[in-house]
Design a protein around this motif. Sequence first.
Motif, PDB file in Angstrom:
ATOM      1  N   PHE A  55      -6.393  -1.539   4.123  1.00  0.00           N
ATOM      2  CA  PHE A  55      -6.074  -2.876   4.623  1.00  0.00           C
ATOM      3  C   PHE A  55      -7.324  -3.686   4.938  1.00  0.00           C
ATOM      4  O   PHE A  55      -7.319  -4.914   4.808  1.00  0.00           O
ATOM      5  N   THR A  56      -8.380  -3.016   5.325  1.00  0.00           N
ATOM      6  CA  THR A  56      -9.648  -3.726   5.526  1.00  0.00           C
ATOM      7  C   THR A  56     -10.127  -4.330   4.209  1.00  0.00           C
ATOM      8  O   THR A  56     -10.596  -5.484   4.162  1.00  0.00           O
ATOM      9  N   GLU A  57      -9.998  -3.569   3.124  1.00  0.00           N
ATOM     10  CA  GLU A  57     -10.379  -4.071   1.800  1.00  0.00           C
ATOM     11  C   GLU A  57      -9.463  -5.219   1.363  1.00  0.00           C
ATOM     12  O   GLU A  57      -9.918  -6.220   0.818  1.00  0.00           O
TER      13      GLU A  57
ATOM     14  N   ASP B 191      -6.100   6.562   9.094  1.00  0.00           N
ATOM     15  CA  ASP B 191      -7.463   6.107   8.802  1.00  0.00           C
ATOM     16  C   ASP B 191      -7.585   5.623   7.362  1.00  0.00           C
ATOM     17  O   ASP B 191      -8.241   4.600   7.086  1.00  0.00           O
ATOM     18  N   VAL B 192      -6.976   6.359   6.430  1.00  0.00           N
ATOM     19  CA  VAL B 192      -7.024   5.957   5.022  1.00  0.00           C
ATOM     20  C   VAL B 192      -6.333   4.610   4.841  1.00  0.00           C
ATOM     21  O   VAL B 192      -6.844   3.714   4.140  1.00  0.00           O
TER      22      VAL B 192
ATOM     23  N   THR C 155       5.955   6.747   8.778  1.00  0.00           N
ATOM     24  CA  THR C 155       5.917   7.162  10.188  1.00  0.00           C
ATOM     25  C   THR C 155       4.873   6.433  11.029  1.00  0.00           C
ATOM     26  O   THR C 155       5.000   6.374  12.249  1.00  0.00           O
ATOM     27  N   LEU C 156       3.841   5.886  10.424  1.00  0.00           N
ATOM     28  CA  LEU C 156       2.657   5.471  11.174  1.00  0.00           C
ATOM     29  C   LEU C 156       2.799   4.103  11.842  1.00  0.00           C
ATOM     30  O   LEU C 156       3.692   3.325  11.526  1.00  0.00           O
ATOM     31  N   ASP C 157       1.883   3.831  12.761  1.00  0.00           N
ATOM     32  CA  ASP C 157       1.921   2.630  13.593  1.00  0.00           C
ATOM     33  C   ASP C 157       1.451   1.413  12.791  1.00  0.00           C
ATOM     34  O   ASP C 157       0.259   1.265  12.509  1.00  0.00           O
ATOM     35  N   VAL C 158       2.379   0.542  12.450  1.00  0.00           N
ATOM     36  CA  VAL C 158       2.045  -0.638  11.649  1.00  0.00           C
ATOM     37  C   VAL C 158       1.206  -1.623  12.458  1.00  0.00           C
ATOM     38  O   VAL C 158       0.410  -2.382  11.889  1.00  0.00           O
ATOM     39  N   ASN C 159       1.344  -1.611  13.776  1.00  0.00           N
ATOM     40  CA  ASN C 159       0.494  -2.481  14.596  1.00  0.00           C
ATOM     41  C   ASN C 159      -0.973  -2.095  14.460  1.00  0.00           C
ATOM     42  O   ASN C 159      -1.843  -2.965  14.357  1.00  0.00           O
ATOM     43  N   GLU C 160      -1.252  -0.810  14.458  1.00  0.00           N
ATOM     44  CA  GLU C 160      -2.640  -0.358  14.277  1.00  0.00           C
ATOM     45  C   GLU C 160      -3.155  -0.730  12.891  1.00  0.00           C
ATOM     46  O   GLU C 160      -4.304  -1.129  12.730  1.00  0.00           O
ATOM     47  N   ILE C 161      -2.302  -0.576  11.896  1.00  0.00           N
ATOM     48  CA  ILE C 161      -2.693  -0.947  10.534  1.00  0.00           C
ATOM     49  C   ILE C 161      -3.006  -2.441  10.474  1.00  0.00           C
ATOM     50  O   ILE C 161      -3.998  -2.865   9.870  1.00  0.00           O
ATOM     51  N   ALA C 162      -2.166  -3.251  11.128  1.00  0.00           N
ATOM     52  CA  ALA C 162      -2.365  -4.705  11.117  1.00  0.00           C
ATOM     53  C   ALA C 162      -3.680  -5.101  11.773  1.00  0.00           C
ATOM     54  O   ALA C 162      -4.338  -6.066  11.352  1.00  0.00           O
TER      55      ALA C 162
ATOM     56  N   GLU D 108       0.849  -1.196   0.000  1.00  0.00           N
ATOM     57  CA  GLU D 108       0.000   0.000   0.000  1.00  0.00           C
ATOM     58  C   GLU D 108       0.880   1.239   0.000  1.00  0.00           C
ATOM     59  O   GLU D 108       1.798   1.355   0.816  1.00  0.00           O
ATOM     60  N   ALA D 109       0.615   2.159  -0.940  1.00  0.00           N
ATOM     61  CA  ALA D 109       1.399   3.395  -1.035  1.00  0.00           C
ATOM     62  C   ALA D 109       0.463   4.576  -1.237  1.00  0.00           C
ATOM     63  O   ALA D 109       0.581   5.325  -2.200  1.00  0.00           O
ATOM     64  N   VAL D 110      -0.486   4.715  -0.300  1.00  0.00           N
ATOM     65  CA  VAL D 110      -1.455   5.809  -0.405  1.00  0.00           C
ATOM     66  C   VAL D 110      -1.050   6.935   0.541  1.00  0.00           C
ATOM     67  O   VAL D 110       0.000   6.888   1.186  1.00  0.00           O
ATOM     68  N   PHE D 111      -1.895   7.945   0.652  1.00  0.00           N
ATOM     69  CA  PHE D 111      -1.626   9.122   1.462  1.00  0.00           C
ATOM     70  C   PHE D 111      -1.283   8.727   2.895  1.00  0.00           C
ATOM     71  O   PHE D 111      -1.859   7.791   3.459  1.00  0.00           O
TER      72      PHE D 111
END
Length: 705
Positions: A396-398, A390-391, A415-422, A383-386
Amino acid sequence: MSVLYRTVDQVAVITLDLAPVNSLGLALRKAIRDAYESATADENIKAIVINSSQKVFCAGADITEFGTEQSFADPSLPSLCDLIEASAKPVVAAINGMALGGGLELALAADYRVAKTGAKLGLPEVNLGIIPGAGGTQRLPRLANVNVALDMITSGVPINTDKAVEAGLLDKVYGVETDEEFETVAIEYASTLADLNAPVLSCENLEVAADSYSDDTFSAYKAKIAKKTAGYYAPNRCVDSVEAATQLPLKEGLQREAEIFQDCADTPQARAQQHLFFAERAAGVIPGVDRKVPLRDIKKVAVIGAGTMGGGIAMNFANAGIPVTLLEIKKEFLDNGLAKVRQNYEISAKRGRLTEAQVEERMALFTGTTSYADLADVDLVIEAVFENLDVKKEVFTELDKVCKPGCILASNTSTLDVNEIAEATSRPEDVLGLHFFSPANVMKLLEVIRADKTADDALMTTLKLAKTIKKVPVVVGVCYGFVGNRMVAPYSREAFRVILEGATPEQSDLALTNFGMAMGAVSMGDMAGIDIGCMAAEANRETWEDDKTYQALQFNLKDLGRLGQKTGRGVYIYEGRDKHNDPEVLELAKAIATENNIEQRDVSEQEIVDRAILMLANEGAKILDEGIAYRSGDIDLVYIYGYGFPAYRGGPMQYADELGLDEVVKRLKHYQQSLGEYGERWFKPAPLLERLAAEGKPFKDFQKM
């Protein structure tokens, strides 16, 4: 057994047999000497072949022996080469693959050299901060010529068999298919030499071709490479050693080479370059993870987002022959993205780096889509979006809905939290971060972010894949900014802060580029975008909310619409690629300083370097202590390959080690006291730094398990 010895009629065959690359450590050197002495003592033997059972002929000296007693133990590599050169019987070096460093020097000491088509010959020692030390700088110019020797030795770049024949380094090249066939023809060649009573050919009897150099050749060559080799010590000493070959008999030239080798070995540059060599190899060893874990098969990749970053990421896979699907939310964006990819390839073709056929081959590997359903069969999605949490979670849900089991789901977050993304998926074990650096199809660094639940096989698969796409992967943990962007914040802070204290932007940048950085932090901020830097500061508010001057200059510039290069004005005024100090910015800095009771003064270049570079090391110490990075070498790789830190200094942590951690603590405490409240806020030495300094240990001895 590290050497196999057999005889074929009147030919002795000495086969190097030390997997994987026949490194010339003490054991192999002894085995070669013993086999050689058996061959020379046997009256029935008329010629000797030295070949290899491995895929390479010999990759050179065993670097793990550098600086140890083993490297000097009998036989040393130089003495082994001298022994072979002194043979009364013809010696044939049969080069089936790479002959590098000491491996090529071994071959140069032979009387004759034959090679299999596809073999490469090189002397890469300059990349380790040293010169060839076993006769390379003396024998190569005698067998070839000065220009060939200078180019090969100062660049470290191997040459192919065609160039080696042209240079006079090879007597024959055989276009055989297998190593077995090559061994047969090499033995036949040696047998023919014996039948013809072919002479032994010692470099001791050769002089460097007088027409290959003149009085100013060597000074002119140093001038030619000066820009490329600035800051390095070894390249000019390589030139000096080759020059010695034109002035001295072989024996004296070899002595001079040994002196220059030792001189180079005892330099900060050599220590730094060798540190990076080992760091790159250690980076693939992850504590607690079996390196032999079965890997996932990656045959098809998808990239979400066809912008500059997404398209650049996708190009890496197409360049490696891996089919890639680009997904965008609108067909217009997708078409633009694919057009930009083609444009990038066509620019490469115009510069002669690709053929038109290769452009079409790579473009044929791209598929575009606006539907997530088309990603059902891919093995890896990036994934290489903004850069918005939240985006990214929505993406990742999709992906969780459509991607097959076992597909690795990666975020290119910086910079963002990969655990939250996971946690936005039902399979956090398949999720990790793959932080590419811009331009993604050029920059070598790849930060691999290991989340709390990332599976070992997913992690190790991406490390192998990174090598496939010619990246340098470094595994890091989850925190804001990971390693690179977390550390760049205090570095950039100090580079901008000194402007408030009286330095000009140009002085700030020049201090850092004189140190060796590819670009000053102020220019880097203008290039990335002043608004981007402010956005990062706002996202990481905890680090600066109690310091109202932190990035005050940048926030003021943002409010004025001065966003950097993209608007023609940032800290600097831009006219095309040229930039100039802007008196308005200096006045703005003075006003901010007055408002915040910051004294303006002359700031020395050394202070700018200390404050910016030592902030990198201090933050790196915190990162090590927290386990975000496993080793100081991992941090150094991030800064060498991602942020333009000079390789001849080895990275910020190696630079600190070279200074001595006690000296680093001393300098930080000086600024902690001399800069008042600001110094007390930002310059307190990290606990790990103080502990190691007190124990007299360097960062490189620390590893967080």
